[in-house]
Write a protein that holds these residues in place. Structure first.
Motif, PDB file in Angstrom:
ATOM      1  N   ARG A 139      86.202  20.564  43.444  1.00 18.75           N
ATOM      2  CA  ARG A 139      86.679  20.670  42.062  1.00 18.75           C
ATOM      3  C   ARG A 139      85.503  20.640  41.088  1.00 18.75           C
ATOM      4  O   ARG A 139      85.420  21.445  40.160  1.00 18.75           O
ATOM      5  CB  ARG A 139      87.651  19.524  41.775  1.00 18.75           C
TER       6      ARG A 139
ATOM      7  N   ARG B 202      84.198  23.693  38.707  1.00 20.52           N
ATOM      8  CA  ARG B 202      84.153  23.416  37.272  1.00 20.52           C
ATOM      9  C   ARG B 202      82.774  23.743  36.698  1.00 20.52           C
ATOM     10  O   ARG B 202      82.662  24.371  35.639  1.00 20.52           O
ATOM     11  CB  ARG B 202      84.478  21.940  37.012  1.00 20.52           C
TER      12      ARG B 202
ATOM     13  N   GLU C 171      93.425  26.281  39.880  1.00 19.98           N
ATOM     14  CA  GLU C 171      92.741  25.009  39.631  1.00 19.98           C
ATOM     15  C   GLU C 171      92.618  24.262  40.952  1.00 19.98           C
ATOM     16  O   GLU C 171      93.602  24.126  41.690  1.00 19.98           O
ATOM     17  CB  GLU C 171      93.528  24.153  38.638  1.00 19.98           C
TER      18      GLU C 171
END
Length: 340
Positions: A321, A325, A313
Protein backbone atom coordinates in the motif's frame (compact mmCIF):
# COMPACT_ATOMS: atom_id res chain seq x y z
CA UNK A 1 16.18 -35.84 -40.86
CA UNK A 2 13.86 -36.63 -43.79
CA UNK A 3 14.72 -35.35 -47.25
CA UNK A 4 11.43 -33.44 -47.36
CA UNK A 5 12.30 -31.55 -44.20
CA UNK A 6 15.81 -30.90 -45.51
CA UNK A 7 14.29 -29.38 -48.63
CA UNK A 8 11.90 -27.18 -46.64
CA UNK A 9 14.80 -25.87 -44.57
CA UNK A 10 16.72 -25.05 -47.76
CA UNK A 11 13.72 -23.27 -49.32
CA UNK A 12 13.20 -21.25 -46.15
CA UNK A 13 16.90 -20.37 -46.00
CA UNK A 14 17.06 -19.27 -49.64
CA UNK A 15 13.92 -17.21 -49.07
CA UNK A 16 15.43 -15.55 -46.00
CA UNK A 17 18.62 -14.74 -47.91
CA UNK A 18 16.86 -13.23 -50.91
CA UNK A 19 14.68 -11.07 -48.67
CA UNK A 20 17.89 -9.31 -47.66
CA UNK A 21 18.18 -6.88 -50.56
CA UNK A 22 21.24 -5.19 -49.07
CA UNK A 23 23.52 -8.09 -49.89
CA UNK A 24 24.44 -9.63 -53.22
CA UNK A 25 23.83 -13.38 -53.24
CA UNK A 26 25.81 -15.72 -55.46
CA UNK A 27 24.94 -19.38 -55.88
CA UNK A 28 27.88 -20.23 -53.63
CA UNK A 29 26.55 -17.88 -50.93
CA UNK A 30 23.17 -19.62 -51.02
CA UNK A 31 24.84 -23.04 -50.89
CA UNK A 32 26.81 -22.00 -47.82
CA UNK A 33 23.75 -20.51 -46.10
CA UNK A 34 21.76 -23.72 -46.69
CA UNK A 35 24.61 -25.85 -45.36
CA UNK A 36 24.82 -23.73 -42.22
CA UNK A 37 21.05 -23.90 -41.70
CA UNK A 38 21.05 -27.69 -41.95
CA UNK A 39 23.97 -27.83 -39.53
CA UNK A 40 22.00 -25.75 -37.02
CA UNK A 41 19.03 -28.11 -37.21
CA UNK A 42 20.90 -31.43 -37.39
CA UNK A 43 24.03 -30.64 -35.39
CA UNK A 44 26.28 -32.23 -38.01
CA UNK A 45 28.06 -31.13 -41.14
CA UNK A 46 25.84 -31.21 -44.20
CA UNK A 47 27.27 -29.77 -47.40
CA UNK A 48 24.66 -28.68 -49.94
CA UNK A 49 25.78 -29.18 -53.53
CA UNK A 50 25.60 -26.68 -56.37
CA UNK A 51 23.21 -28.95 -58.26
CA UNK A 52 20.85 -29.21 -55.26
CA UNK A 53 20.73 -25.43 -54.82
CA UNK A 54 20.06 -24.91 -58.53
CA UNK A 55 17.20 -27.41 -58.39
CA UNK A 56 15.82 -25.72 -55.26
CA UNK A 57 15.76 -22.35 -57.03
CA UNK A 58 14.14 -23.94 -60.07
CA UNK A 59 11.43 -25.54 -57.92
CA UNK A 60 10.83 -22.31 -56.01
CA UNK A 61 10.33 -20.49 -59.32
CA UNK A 62 7.84 -23.08 -60.56
CA UNK A 63 4.18 -23.67 -59.77
CA UNK A 64 4.93 -27.17 -58.46
CA UNK A 65 5.34 -25.98 -54.87
CA UNK A 66 2.90 -23.12 -55.27
CA UNK A 67 5.64 -20.54 -54.68
CA UNK A 68 6.11 -19.04 -58.17
CA UNK A 69 9.02 -17.19 -56.59
CA UNK A 70 10.20 -14.22 -58.73
CA UNK A 71 13.88 -15.18 -58.46
CA UNK A 72 16.01 -13.44 -61.08
CA UNK A 73 19.71 -13.39 -61.94
CA UNK A 74 21.48 -10.08 -62.45
CA UNK A 75 25.05 -9.21 -63.40
CA UNK A 76 25.20 -12.84 -64.61
CA UNK A 77 25.90 -14.26 -61.13
CA UNK A 78 23.77 -12.66 -58.41
CA UNK A 79 20.32 -13.82 -57.30
CA UNK A 80 17.49 -11.70 -55.91
CA UNK A 81 13.71 -11.40 -55.71
CA UNK A 82 12.42 -9.17 -58.49
CA UNK A 83 9.59 -8.23 -56.13
CA UNK A 84 11.33 -6.95 -52.99
CA UNK A 85 8.23 -7.61 -50.88
CA UNK A 86 7.97 -11.27 -51.88
CA UNK A 87 8.41 -14.15 -49.43
CA UNK A 88 7.38 -17.79 -49.66
CA UNK A 89 5.87 -17.54 -46.17
CA UNK A 90 3.13 -15.25 -47.47
CA UNK A 91 1.66 -17.55 -50.11
CA UNK A 92 -2.17 -17.81 -50.18
CA UNK A 93 -3.66 -21.24 -49.57
CA UNK A 94 -4.62 -23.26 -52.62
CA UNK A 95 -8.04 -24.89 -52.91
CA UNK A 96 -6.44 -28.27 -52.17
CA UNK A 97 -4.74 -26.82 -49.08
CA UNK A 98 -8.05 -25.41 -47.86
CA UNK A 99 -9.86 -28.73 -48.36
CA UNK A 100 -7.17 -30.67 -46.51
CA UNK A 101 -7.11 -28.17 -43.65
CA UNK A 102 -10.91 -28.18 -43.41
CA UNK A 103 -10.95 -31.98 -43.11
CA UNK A 104 -8.12 -31.89 -40.56
CA UNK A 105 -9.85 -29.31 -38.38
CA UNK A 106 -13.12 -31.26 -38.54
CA UNK A 107 -11.34 -34.43 -37.48
CA UNK A 108 -9.51 -32.76 -34.58
CA UNK A 109 -12.70 -31.13 -33.30
CA UNK A 110 -14.12 -34.61 -32.70
CA UNK A 111 -11.74 -34.82 -29.74
CA UNK A 112 -13.07 -31.65 -28.09
CA UNK A 113 -14.15 -33.53 -24.96
CA UNK A 114 -10.60 -34.64 -24.20
CA UNK A 115 -8.48 -32.48 -21.88
CA UNK A 116 -5.77 -32.19 -24.54
CA UNK A 117 -8.18 -30.25 -26.75
CA UNK A 118 -8.31 -27.35 -24.29
CA UNK A 119 -4.66 -26.61 -25.09
CA UNK A 120 -5.18 -26.45 -28.85
CA UNK A 121 -8.76 -25.24 -29.23
CA UNK A 122 -7.71 -21.61 -29.71
CA UNK A 123 -5.23 -22.68 -32.39
CA UNK A 124 -7.95 -24.58 -34.24
CA UNK A 125 -10.28 -21.60 -33.93
CA UNK A 126 -7.68 -19.36 -35.58
CA UNK A 127 -7.07 -21.98 -38.26
CA UNK A 128 -10.80 -22.18 -38.96
CA UNK A 129 -10.90 -18.41 -39.25
CA UNK A 130 -8.00 -18.46 -41.72
CA UNK A 131 -9.72 -21.13 -43.82
CA UNK A 132 -12.97 -19.15 -43.82
CA UNK A 133 -11.15 -15.99 -44.90
CA UNK A 134 -9.42 -17.83 -47.76
CA UNK A 135 -12.64 -19.51 -48.92
CA UNK A 136 -14.79 -16.40 -48.85
CA UNK A 137 -12.05 -13.92 -49.83
CA UNK A 138 -12.90 -11.81 -46.82
CA UNK A 139 -10.91 -10.37 -43.97
CA UNK A 140 -10.36 -12.68 -40.98
CA UNK A 141 -12.87 -12.20 -38.16
CA UNK A 142 -10.47 -13.17 -35.36
CA UNK A 143 -7.61 -10.82 -34.57
CA UNK A 144 -5.11 -11.41 -31.80
CA UNK A 145 -3.06 -8.66 -30.24
CA UNK A 146 0.48 -8.77 -31.61
CA UNK A 147 3.44 -6.49 -32.17
CA UNK A 148 5.06 -7.12 -35.55
CA UNK A 149 7.89 -4.68 -34.79
CA UNK A 150 8.99 -6.38 -31.59
CA UNK A 151 12.71 -7.08 -31.67
CA UNK A 152 14.08 -10.57 -31.20
CA UNK A 153 11.20 -12.54 -32.70
CA UNK A 154 13.54 -14.00 -35.32
CA UNK A 155 15.36 -15.81 -32.49
CA UNK A 156 12.25 -17.81 -31.52
CA UNK A 157 12.95 -20.69 -33.89
CA UNK A 158 16.62 -21.23 -33.03
CA UNK A 159 15.84 -21.01 -29.30
CA UNK A 160 12.94 -23.42 -29.70
CA UNK A 161 15.28 -25.87 -31.43
CA UNK A 162 17.85 -25.48 -28.65
CA UNK A 163 15.23 -26.24 -25.99
CA UNK A 164 13.75 -29.35 -27.59
CA UNK A 165 17.22 -30.68 -28.49
CA UNK A 166 18.64 -29.72 -25.07
CA UNK A 167 21.54 -27.69 -26.42
CA UNK A 168 23.39 -24.95 -24.55
CA UNK A 169 23.34 -21.55 -26.28
CA UNK A 170 25.73 -18.62 -26.28
CA UNK A 171 23.89 -15.32 -26.00
CA UNK A 172 24.92 -11.74 -26.63
CA UNK A 173 22.56 -9.93 -24.29
CA UNK A 174 22.23 -6.23 -23.55
CA UNK A 175 19.97 -5.37 -20.64
CA UNK A 176 18.42 -1.93 -20.36
CA UNK A 177 20.89 -1.15 -17.58
CA UNK A 178 24.02 -2.16 -19.52
CA UNK A 179 26.00 0.04 -21.86
CA UNK A 180 27.55 -2.88 -23.71
CA UNK A 181 26.18 -6.36 -24.50
CA UNK A 182 27.40 -9.27 -22.40
CA UNK A 183 28.18 -12.71 -23.76
CA UNK A 184 27.43 -15.80 -21.67
CA UNK A 185 26.31 -19.40 -22.00
CA UNK A 186 22.72 -20.23 -21.15
CA UNK A 187 20.76 -23.41 -20.50
CA UNK A 188 17.29 -22.75 -22.02
CA UNK A 189 14.22 -24.49 -20.56
CA UNK A 190 11.15 -22.74 -21.96
CA UNK A 191 9.96 -19.77 -24.01
CA UNK A 192 7.29 -17.69 -22.29
CA UNK A 193 5.09 -14.93 -23.68
CA UNK A 194 3.64 -12.20 -21.50
CA UNK A 195 2.01 -8.92 -22.49
CA UNK A 196 3.16 -9.25 -26.11
CA UNK A 197 6.80 -9.83 -25.16
CA UNK A 198 8.74 -13.09 -25.34
CA UNK A 199 11.14 -14.33 -22.69
CA UNK A 200 13.71 -17.11 -22.59
CA UNK A 201 13.68 -18.91 -19.25
CA UNK A 202 16.60 -20.96 -17.98
CA UNK A 203 19.91 -20.83 -16.14
CA UNK A 204 23.31 -19.30 -16.73
CA UNK A 205 24.93 -21.93 -14.52
CA UNK A 206 23.68 -25.10 -12.88
CA UNK A 207 24.23 -23.62 -9.42
CA UNK A 208 22.40 -20.38 -10.20
CA UNK A 209 18.65 -19.70 -9.96
CA UNK A 210 16.19 -19.66 -12.86
CA UNK A 211 16.16 -16.33 -14.73
CA UNK A 212 14.20 -14.91 -17.64
CA UNK A 213 15.72 -12.96 -20.52
CA UNK A 214 13.69 -10.73 -22.83
CA UNK A 215 14.14 -11.72 -26.46
CA UNK A 216 14.15 -8.06 -27.50
CA UNK A 217 17.40 -7.61 -25.55
CA UNK A 218 19.15 -10.55 -27.23
CA UNK A 219 21.52 -9.44 -29.98
CA UNK A 220 22.96 -12.79 -31.09
CA UNK A 221 22.41 -16.51 -30.49
CA UNK A 222 24.70 -19.44 -31.21
CA UNK A 223 24.80 -23.10 -30.21
CA UNK A 224 27.52 -24.33 -27.86
CA UNK A 225 27.93 -28.08 -28.27
CA UNK A 226 30.99 -28.10 -26.00
CA UNK A 227 29.08 -27.48 -22.78
CA UNK A 228 26.87 -30.24 -21.35
CA UNK A 229 23.24 -29.22 -21.05
CA UNK A 230 22.08 -28.79 -17.45
CA UNK A 231 19.12 -31.13 -17.14
CA UNK A 232 16.53 -29.85 -14.70
CA UNK A 233 13.08 -31.05 -13.77
CA UNK A 234 11.67 -27.60 -14.50
CA UNK A 235 7.90 -27.33 -14.16
CA UNK A 236 6.69 -24.03 -15.59
CA UNK A 237 3.18 -24.41 -14.14
CA UNK A 238 4.53 -24.72 -10.60
CA UNK A 239 7.20 -22.09 -11.10
CA UNK A 240 4.77 -19.38 -12.22
CA UNK A 241 1.64 -20.39 -10.29
CA UNK A 242 2.08 -17.71 -7.60
CA UNK A 243 2.92 -14.73 -9.83
CA UNK A 244 1.48 -12.51 -12.51
CA UNK A 245 3.92 -12.09 -15.39
CA UNK A 246 7.41 -13.54 -15.69
CA UNK A 247 9.34 -12.23 -12.69
CA UNK A 248 9.61 -14.80 -9.91
CA UNK A 249 11.39 -13.53 -6.82
CA UNK A 250 12.62 -16.89 -5.59
CA UNK A 251 12.68 -17.16 -1.83
CA UNK A 252 9.88 -14.63 -1.45
CA UNK A 253 6.80 -15.96 0.31
CA UNK A 254 3.26 -15.81 -1.02
CA UNK A 255 1.33 -12.86 0.43
CA UNK A 256 -2.38 -12.29 0.91
CA UNK A 257 -3.26 -9.14 -1.03
CA UNK A 258 -6.53 -7.27 -0.59
CA UNK A 259 -7.67 -4.76 -3.20
CA UNK A 260 -10.65 -2.42 -3.40
CA UNK A 261 -12.00 -2.05 -6.95
CA UNK A 262 -14.33 0.82 -7.85
CA UNK A 263 -17.74 0.28 -9.47
CA UNK A 264 -16.52 1.16 -12.97
CA UNK A 265 -13.73 -1.42 -12.97
CA UNK A 266 -15.37 -4.14 -10.87
CA UNK A 267 -17.12 -5.87 -13.83
CA UNK A 268 -13.83 -6.10 -15.73
CA UNK A 269 -11.97 -7.57 -12.76
CA UNK A 270 -14.78 -10.05 -12.08
CA UNK A 271 -15.01 -11.28 -15.67
CA UNK A 272 -11.25 -11.29 -16.22
CA UNK A 273 -9.59 -12.20 -12.91
CA UNK A 274 -6.06 -10.99 -12.25
CA UNK A 275 -4.99 -14.45 -11.09
CA UNK A 276 -6.44 -17.91 -10.46
CA UNK A 277 -6.29 -17.26 -6.69
CA UNK A 278 -8.63 -14.26 -6.93
CA UNK A 279 -11.64 -14.31 -4.61
CA UNK A 280 -14.37 -11.73 -4.11
CA UNK A 281 -14.45 -10.85 -0.41
CA UNK A 282 -17.10 -8.10 -0.45
CA UNK A 283 -19.79 -6.62 -2.68
CA UNK A 284 -20.40 -3.07 -1.44
CA UNK A 285 -23.52 -0.95 -1.81
CA UNK A 286 -21.83 1.45 -4.25
CA UNK A 287 -21.18 -1.58 -6.54
CA UNK A 288 -17.48 -1.58 -5.72
CA UNK A 289 -15.87 -4.82 -4.59
CA UNK A 290 -13.02 -6.05 -2.42
CA UNK A 291 -10.97 -8.96 -3.73
CA UNK A 292 -8.16 -11.06 -2.30
CA UNK A 293 -5.22 -12.66 -4.09
CA UNK A 294 -2.51 -15.08 -2.98
CA UNK A 295 0.63 -13.92 -4.78
CA UNK A 296 4.31 -13.22 -4.72
CA UNK A 297 4.48 -9.49 -5.33
CA UNK A 298 6.54 -8.56 -8.38
CA UNK A 299 7.15 -5.74 -10.84
CA UNK A 300 4.41 -6.85 -13.25
CA UNK A 301 1.76 -6.97 -10.52
CA UNK A 302 2.62 -3.48 -9.32
CA UNK A 303 2.43 -2.16 -12.89
CA UNK A 304 -0.97 -3.82 -13.25
CA UNK A 305 -2.26 -2.04 -10.15
CA UNK A 306 -0.81 1.29 -11.26
CA UNK A 307 -2.52 0.92 -14.62
CA UNK A 308 -5.94 1.15 -12.97
CA UNK A 309 -5.11 4.54 -11.45
CA UNK A 310 -7.71 5.69 -8.95
CA UNK A 311 -9.86 2.64 -9.75
CA UNK A 312 -7.88 0.40 -7.38
CA UNK A 313 -6.82 0.84 -3.78
CA UNK A 314 -4.42 -1.53 -2.04
CA UNK A 315 -5.86 -2.43 1.36
CA UNK A 316 -3.19 -4.93 2.39
CA UNK A 317 -0.36 -5.64 2.89
CA UNK A 318 0.71 -2.27 4.26
CA UNK A 319 4.15 -2.39 2.60
CA UNK A 320 2.56 -2.69 -0.85
CA UNK A 321 0.00 0.00 0.00
CA UNK A 322 2.80 2.41 0.94
CA UNK A 323 4.80 1.62 -2.20
CA UNK A 324 1.85 2.20 -4.55
CA UNK A 325 0.92 5.38 -2.66
CA UNK A 326 4.47 6.74 -3.10
CA UNK A 327 4.37 6.02 -6.82
CA UNK A 328 1.05 7.83 -7.21
CA UNK A 329 2.45 10.79 -5.27
CA UNK A 330 5.47 11.00 -7.58
CA UNK A 331 3.19 10.85 -10.61
CA UNK A 332 0.93 13.57 -9.18
CA UNK A 333 3.90 15.87 -8.58
CA UNK A 334 4.79 15.66 -12.27
CA UNK A 335 1.31 16.89 -13.19
CA UNK A 336 1.61 19.77 -10.72
CA UNK A 337 4.57 21.11 -12.72
CA UNK A 338 4.24 23.01 -16.01
CA UNK A 339 4.90 21.05 -19.20
CA UNK A 340 8.52 21.42 -20.30
Amino acid sequence: MSQNKNALIRYKTIDKCLQNQYRKWTLEDLMEACSEALFEYEGKESSVSKRTTQLDIQLMRSEKLGYNAPIVVYDKKYYKYEDEEYTITDIPLTETDINVLTETVSMLKQFKDFSLFSDVSDILQRLEDKIYAEKSHTQPVIYLDKNENLKGLHFLDILYQAIIKKVVVVLNYKSFKSREPQQFIFHPYILKEFNNRWFLVGKKKVSQPIVNLALDRIEAVDFDFGHPYAEENFNAENFYKDVIGVTVNQGQRVRTIRLWIDADNAPYVITKPFHHSQKIEEHREDRSIVISLMLKINYEFERLIMGFGEGIEVLAPESLRQRIRDKHKKALRKYDLPVK
